[in-house]
Write a protein that holds these residues in place. Sequence first.
Motif, PDB file in Angstrom:
ATOM      1  N   ASP A 102       0.831  -1.212   0.000  1.00  0.00           N
ATOM      2  CA  ASP A 102       0.000   0.000   0.000  1.00  0.00           C
ATOM      3  C   ASP A 102       0.865   1.262   0.000  1.00  0.00           C
ATOM      4  O   ASP A 102       0.581   2.213  -0.710  1.00  0.00           O
ATOM      5  CB  ASP A 102      -0.942   0.019   1.208  1.00  0.00           C
ATOM      6  N   TYR A 103       1.922   1.266   0.817  1.00  0.00           N
ATOM      7  CA  TYR A 103       2.818   2.420   0.851  1.00  0.00           C
ATOM      8  C   TYR A 103       3.607   2.539  -0.452  1.00  0.00           C
ATOM      9  O   TYR A 103       3.838   3.636  -0.949  1.00  0.00           O
ATOM     10  CB  TYR A 103       3.778   2.334   2.036  1.00  0.00           C
ATOM     11  N   ASP A 105       2.656   1.646  -3.396  1.00  0.00           N
ATOM     12  CA  ASP A 105       1.763   2.062  -4.478  1.00  0.00           C
ATOM     13  C   ASP A 105       1.599   3.577  -4.570  1.00  0.00           C
ATOM     14  O   ASP A 105       1.335   4.099  -5.642  1.00  0.00           O
ATOM     15  CB  ASP A 105       0.380   1.418  -4.317  1.00  0.00           C
ATOM     16  N   THR A 106       1.733   4.283  -3.447  1.00  0.00           N
ATOM     17  CA  THR A 106       1.553   5.731  -3.487  1.00  0.00           C
ATOM     18  C   THR A 106       2.684   6.419  -4.226  1.00  0.00           C
ATOM     19  O   THR A 106       2.482   7.474  -4.815  1.00  0.00           O
ATOM     20  CB  THR A 106       1.456   6.338  -2.072  1.00  0.00           C
ATOM     21  N   GLU A 108       5.065   7.957  -2.947  1.00  0.00           N
ATOM     22  CA  GLU A 108       5.591   9.061  -2.145  1.00  0.00           C
ATOM     23  C   GLU A 108       6.641   8.588  -1.148  1.00  0.00           C
ATOM     24  O   GLU A 108       7.485   9.360  -0.722  1.00  0.00           O
ATOM     25  CB  GLU A 108       4.459   9.754  -1.396  1.00  0.00           C
TER      26      GLU A 108
END
Length: 176
Positions: A102-103, A105-106, A108
Amino acid sequence: MPLGIVIRKAPGVTRWVAHVWKAVAVLPGAARADWKELRRDGETVEYHAATLPLELFRTDTEAYLHGLSAKVPAIYVVMRPGTEGRPLDIVLATASPYEAQDYADTGEELVEKVPMPEGLIAWIRDFVEVHHEDEVFVKRRRDKARVDRKEDGIGDARIRQVADVYRAPTAKERVH
């Protein structure tokens, strides 16, 4: 469990990148630290950058099992560009590959995969054995109602003829 994060600073291989930062190890049960130098070998330096809590949740045991079944079980370290004079801000350490994805995929944050020490593998495996519950697969059943027989919203309601519901009404068929 407190988890120390070890970050390595190595010289860059191109003229555009002066240094490369990489999470290389975790220290289970570590004390607090703030970029404490651990080892130096020429221009390569390893720091105990931070100590974060590694939290495990009963609802994420499936993710932990997935991570433990990997060829090399890992802890995922999530980092952001640094603030307040630090090269990197260490945001999170997790044993869940799903949360790490999830992290990642961002785009950032920088997510690094660090091999898990044997003691940490055992600790997480014990947690999973106590809290994991297999979910029973329930096949969804369709409704028996026939919704294909109604023709609500098809054609023009002002036309009384069933033969062609898509044609436009003529002047004498218009309802006032």
